[in-house]
Write a protein that holds these residues in place. Structure first.
Motif, PDB file in Angstrom:
ATOM      1  N   PHE A  56       0.832  -1.201   0.000  1.00  0.00           N
ATOM      2  CA  PHE A  56       0.000   0.000   0.000  1.00  0.00           C
ATOM      3  C   PHE A  56       0.870   1.256   0.000  1.00  0.00           C
ATOM      4  O   PHE A  56       0.599   2.219  -0.733  1.00  0.00           O
ATOM      5  CB  PHE A  56      -0.921  -0.004   1.221  1.00  0.00           C
ATOM      6  N   ASP A  57       1.940   1.251   0.795  1.00  0.00           N
ATOM      7  CA  ASP A  57       2.852   2.403   0.821  1.00  0.00           C
ATOM      8  C   ASP A  57       3.515   2.613  -0.533  1.00  0.00           C
ATOM      9  O   ASP A  57       3.683   3.757  -0.984  1.00  0.00           O
ATOM     10  CB  ASP A  57       3.918   2.199   1.901  1.00  0.00           C
ATOM     11  N   SER A  58       3.908   1.509  -1.179  1.00  0.00           N
ATOM     12  CA  SER A  58       4.519   1.613  -2.506  1.00  0.00           C
ATOM     13  C   SER A  58       3.550   2.196  -3.531  1.00  0.00           C
ATOM     14  O   SER A  58       3.909   3.063  -4.332  1.00  0.00           O
ATOM     15  CB  SER A  58       4.998   0.224  -2.962  1.00  0.00           C
ATOM     16  N   LEU A  59       2.295   1.732  -3.489  1.00  0.00           N
ATOM     17  CA  LEU A  59       1.289   2.267  -4.409  1.00  0.00           C
ATOM     18  C   LEU A  59       0.981   3.732  -4.103  1.00  0.00           C
ATOM     19  O   LEU A  59       0.710   4.520  -5.018  1.00  0.00           O
ATOM     20  CB  LEU A  59       0.014   1.428  -4.321  1.00  0.00           C
ATOM     21  N   THR A  60       1.021   4.105  -2.835  1.00  0.00           N
ATOM     22  CA  THR A  60       0.798   5.502  -2.467  1.00  0.00           C
ATOM     23  C   THR A  60       1.888   6.388  -3.054  1.00  0.00           C
ATOM     24  O   THR A  60       1.614   7.484  -3.567  1.00  0.00           O
ATOM     25  CB  THR A  60       0.767   5.656  -0.938  1.00  0.00           C
ATOM     26  N   ARG A  61       3.148   5.917  -2.990  1.00  0.00           N
ATOM     27  CA  ARG A  61       4.244   6.692  -3.583  1.00  0.00           C
ATOM     28  C   ARG A  61       4.063   6.826  -5.091  1.00  0.00           C
ATOM     29  O   ARG A  61       4.273   7.899  -5.672  1.00  0.00           O
ATOM     30  CB  ARG A  61       5.586   6.027  -3.260  1.00  0.00           C
ATOM     31  N   LYS A  62       3.671   5.720  -5.741  1.00  0.00           N
ATOM     32  CA  LYS A  62       3.457   5.775  -7.188  1.00  0.00           C
ATOM     33  C   LYS A  62       2.326   6.739  -7.535  1.00  0.00           C
ATOM     34  O   LYS A  62       2.414   7.510  -8.498  1.00  0.00           O
ATOM     35  CB  LYS A  62       3.133   4.378  -7.724  1.00  0.00           C
ATOM     36  N   GLN A  63       1.248   6.688  -6.761  1.00  0.00           N
ATOM     37  CA  GLN A  63       0.126   7.587  -7.023  1.00  0.00           C
ATOM     38  C   GLN A  63       0.550   9.042  -6.874  1.00  0.00           C
ATOM     39  O   GLN A  63       0.156   9.892  -7.680  1.00  0.00           O
ATOM     40  CB  GLN A  63      -1.019   7.276  -6.061  1.00  0.00           C
ATOM     41  N   SER A  64       1.367   9.325  -5.868  1.00  0.00           N
ATOM     42  CA  SER A  64       1.845  10.694  -5.665  1.00  0.00           C
ATOM     43  C   SER A  64       2.696  11.157  -6.842  1.00  0.00           C
ATOM     44  O   SER A  64       2.585  12.311  -7.280  1.00  0.00           O
ATOM     45  CB  SER A  64       2.661  10.773  -4.364  1.00  0.00           C
ATOM     46  N   VAL A  65       3.540  10.250  -7.360  1.00  0.00           N
ATOM     47  CA  VAL A  65       4.375  10.605  -8.511  1.00  0.00           C
ATOM     48  C   VAL A  65       3.511  10.896  -9.731  1.00  0.00           C
ATOM     49  O   VAL A  65       3.744  11.871 -10.461  1.00  0.00           O
ATOM     50  CB  VAL A  65       5.381   9.476  -8.817  1.00  0.00           C
ATOM     51  N   ILE A 106      -0.121   9.450 -27.144  1.00  0.00           N
ATOM     52  CA  ILE A 106      -0.056   8.062 -26.673  1.00  0.00           C
ATOM     53  C   ILE A 106       0.662   7.999 -25.322  1.00  0.00           C
ATOM     54  O   ILE A 106       0.229   7.301 -24.401  1.00  0.00           O
ATOM     55  CB  ILE A 106       0.648   7.173 -27.706  1.00  0.00           C
ATOM     56  N   ALA A 107       1.776   8.748 -25.201  1.00  0.00           N
ATOM     57  CA  ALA A 107       2.508   8.763 -23.937  1.00  0.00           C
ATOM     58  C   ALA A 107       1.655   9.341 -22.810  1.00  0.00           C
ATOM     59  O   ALA A 107       1.636   8.815 -21.687  1.00  0.00           O
ATOM     60  CB  ALA A 107       3.790   9.574 -24.091  1.00  0.00           C
ATOM     61  N   ALA A 108       0.918  10.407 -23.113  1.00  0.00           N
ATOM     62  CA  ALA A 108       0.069  11.019 -22.098  1.00  0.00           C
ATOM     63  C   ALA A 108      -1.067  10.081 -21.688  1.00  0.00           C
ATOM     64  O   ALA A 108      -1.389   9.946 -20.497  1.00  0.00           O
ATOM     65  CB  ALA A 108      -0.490  12.337 -22.615  1.00  0.00           C
ATOM     66  N   LEU A 109      -1.682   9.413 -22.660  1.00  0.00           N
ATOM     67  CA  LEU A 109      -2.769   8.484 -22.358  1.00  0.00           C
ATOM     68  C   LEU A 109      -2.272   7.272 -21.584  1.00  0.00           C
ATOM     69  O   LEU A 109      -2.961   6.767 -20.689  1.00  0.00           O
ATOM     70  CB  LEU A 109      -3.454   8.038 -23.655  1.00  0.00           C
ATOM     71  N   TYR A 110      -1.064   6.814 -21.919  1.00  0.00           N
ATOM     72  CA  TYR A 110      -0.504   5.683 -21.181  1.00  0.00           C
ATOM     73  C   TYR A 110      -0.244   6.076 -19.727  1.00  0.00           C
ATOM     74  O   TYR A 110      -0.496   5.287 -18.800  1.00  0.00           O
ATOM     75  CB  TYR A 110       0.795   5.206 -21.830  1.00  0.00           C
ATOM     76  N   GLY A 111       0.258   7.301 -19.524  1.00  0.00           N
ATOM     77  CA  GLY A 111       0.455   7.772 -18.161  1.00  0.00           C
ATOM     78  C   GLY A 111      -0.855   7.831 -17.388  1.00  0.00           C
ATOM     79  O   GLY A 111      -0.919   7.457 -16.216  1.00  0.00           O
ATOM     80  N   LEU A 112      -1.915   8.301 -18.060  1.00  0.00           N
ATOM     81  CA  LEU A 112      -3.234   8.348 -17.425  1.00  0.00           C
ATOM     82  C   LEU A 112      -3.730   6.944 -17.095  1.00  0.00           C
ATOM     83  O   LEU A 112      -4.286   6.696 -16.013  1.00  0.00           O
ATOM     84  CB  LEU A 112      -4.227   9.053 -18.344  1.00  0.00           C
ATOM     85  N   PHE A 113      -3.499   5.998 -18.030  1.00  0.00           N
ATOM     86  CA  PHE A 113      -3.893   4.607 -17.801  1.00  0.00           C
ATOM     87  C   PHE A 113      -3.168   4.023 -16.599  1.00  0.00           C
ATOM     88  O   PHE A 113      -3.782   3.378 -15.736  1.00  0.00           O
ATOM     89  CB  PHE A 113      -3.604   3.780 -19.050  1.00  0.00           C
ATOM     90  N   PHE A 115      -1.932   5.608 -14.083  1.00  0.00           N
ATOM     91  CA  PHE A 115      -2.439   6.259 -12.878  1.00  0.00           C
ATOM     92  C   PHE A 115      -3.737   5.598 -12.415  1.00  0.00           C
ATOM     93  O   PHE A 115      -3.916   5.319 -11.221  1.00  0.00           O
ATOM     94  CB  PHE A 115      -2.671   7.746 -13.144  1.00  0.00           C
ATOM     95  N   VAL A 116      -4.650   5.330 -13.358  1.00  0.00           N
ATOM     96  CA  VAL A 116      -5.924   4.683 -13.015  1.00  0.00           C
ATOM     97  C   VAL A 116      -5.668   3.287 -12.454  1.00  0.00           C
ATOM     98  O   VAL A 116      -6.294   2.868 -11.468  1.00  0.00           O
ATOM     99  CB  VAL A 116      -6.853   4.615 -14.243  1.00  0.00           C
ATOM    100  N   VAL A 117      -4.724   2.547 -13.061  1.00  0.00           N
ATOM    101  CA  VAL A 117      -4.392   1.204 -12.569  1.00  0.00           C
ATOM    102  C   VAL A 117      -3.867   1.265 -11.136  1.00  0.00           C
ATOM    103  O   VAL A 117      -4.262   0.461 -10.274  1.00  0.00           O
ATOM    104  CB  VAL A 117      -3.346   0.543 -13.494  1.00  0.00           C
ATOM    105  N   VAL A 118      -2.980   2.224 -10.861  1.00  0.00           N
ATOM    106  CA  VAL A 118      -2.424   2.358  -9.513  1.00  0.00           C
ATOM    107  C   VAL A 118      -3.518   2.693  -8.502  1.00  0.00           C
ATOM    108  O   VAL A 118      -3.552   2.140  -7.396  1.00  0.00           O
ATOM    109  CB  VAL A 118      -1.318   3.430  -9.499  1.00  0.00           C
ATOM    110  N   VAL A 119      -4.437   3.586  -8.865  1.00  0.00           N
ATOM    111  CA  VAL A 119      -5.529   3.961  -7.952  1.00  0.00           C
ATOM    112  C   VAL A 119      -6.400   2.750  -7.629  1.00  0.00           C
ATOM    113  O   VAL A 119      -6.759   2.516  -6.467  1.00  0.00           O
ATOM    114  CB  VAL A 119      -6.382   5.089  -8.567  1.00  0.00           C
TER     115      VAL A 119
END
Length: 291
Positions: A56-65, A106-113, A115-119
């Protein structure tokens, strides 16, 4: 709005965001490397749901990034758009500008994807973590008969969520975390755990295998046969029925039922309890000394 202007702003924003993410990742890596040894490494054991806390802490860091990267992207894009960066791409054929814009999108959409996966992953792990914490804290109340509770106990076939060791025997408690609905009844038929009529059915075989494997490993420590009883914990659910003598099904509120699920053949001597608890203490030490 020209194609050169849009392509230039998108490209600068994406490149700046990727650079920021690389720097953020490097920062986290260096921060972990600089943390050093823990002063109380021999005295700190795994807490309840430790591996899910860490995840959970690791995913929280990823979400913050990802959130910070989104802000960087917006700021850079708006700034670049206002500064008219189309001159950087003047003279390029239109098809190259379109390809550049498509790559940036494509890069922007992949980043958004991502982010949604991490959430979504974080939300799932949060529930599993809380279910394991509720079970682990409930087990801490079973302190009679020299009982000690160990969390996230590793064995050759996987990790056992909780293990209780005391004079009345050893119990391997495996947590099955699933969100309850309006009908929160669960029943165990043999080795099949059915969540509410017509809902998911999960096998508890792995729980039994891990209990058996732990028993084999403990036997090497004490030098005689030891039985480890398998307990299935389903936090948030009500136990409708259980037609099995191999498993006990409990939730986070009735863990005291473990006190009545015992057999005199499984009782341990004081010296056995001490040896097994020492073994599990070594296995569950959270901070390992660097050699």
């Amino acid at each position: 709005m020209t194609l050169e202007l849009l392509s230039g702003a998108m490209t600068l924003a994406v490149l700046s965001t990727l650079l920021f993410m690389l720097i953020a990742g490097a920062w986290h890596t260096m921060n972990r490397a600089a943390s050093g040894n823990n002063r109380f490494s021999d005295s700190i054991l795994f807490e309840a749901a430790q591996r899910f806390r860490d995840q959970f802490d690791s995913l929280t860091r990823k979400q913050s990034v990802y959130l910070a990267s989104s802000l960087v992207f917006l700021v850079i894009f708006l700034t670049a758009f206002l500064l008219n960066p189309e001159r950087l791409f003047q003279g390029l054929p239109e098809w190259q500008l379109i390809a550049l814009l498509a790559a940036a999108l494509i890069a922007a959409l992949y980043g958004l994807f991502r982010f949604v996966v991490v959430v979504l992953q974080k939300k799932k792990v949060e529930f599993i973590r809380d279910a394991n914490i509720a079970t682990g804290h409930g087990l801490q109340r079973l302190t009679s008969n020299q009982n000690r509770v160990f969390h996230d106990v590793p064995c050759a076939t996987g990790v056992i969520d909780n293990v209780i060791v005391g004079l009345h025997g050893i119990y391997a408690v495996c947590v099955f975390a699933k969100r309850p609905g309006k009908d929160n009844r669960v029943r165990l038929n043999g080795e099949k755990l059915a969540f509410a009529p017509g809902k998911d059915v999960i096998s508890v075989t792995d729980c039994g295998k891990r209990a058996e494997q732990l028993a084999r490993e403990v036997r090497k420590q004490v030098g005689h046969d030891i039985r480890v009883r398998a307990v299935v914990a389903v936090p948030g659910w009500e136990i409708d029925a259980q037609a099995s003598d191999e498993y006990l099904v409990v939730n986070e509120r009735n863990l005291s039922m473990l006190r009545g699920w015992k057999d005199q053949k499984d009782y341990l001597m004081n010296e056995d309890v001490e040896q097994i608890q020492k073994l599990l203490t070594e296995r569950c030490t959270r901070y390992k000394r660097k050699q």
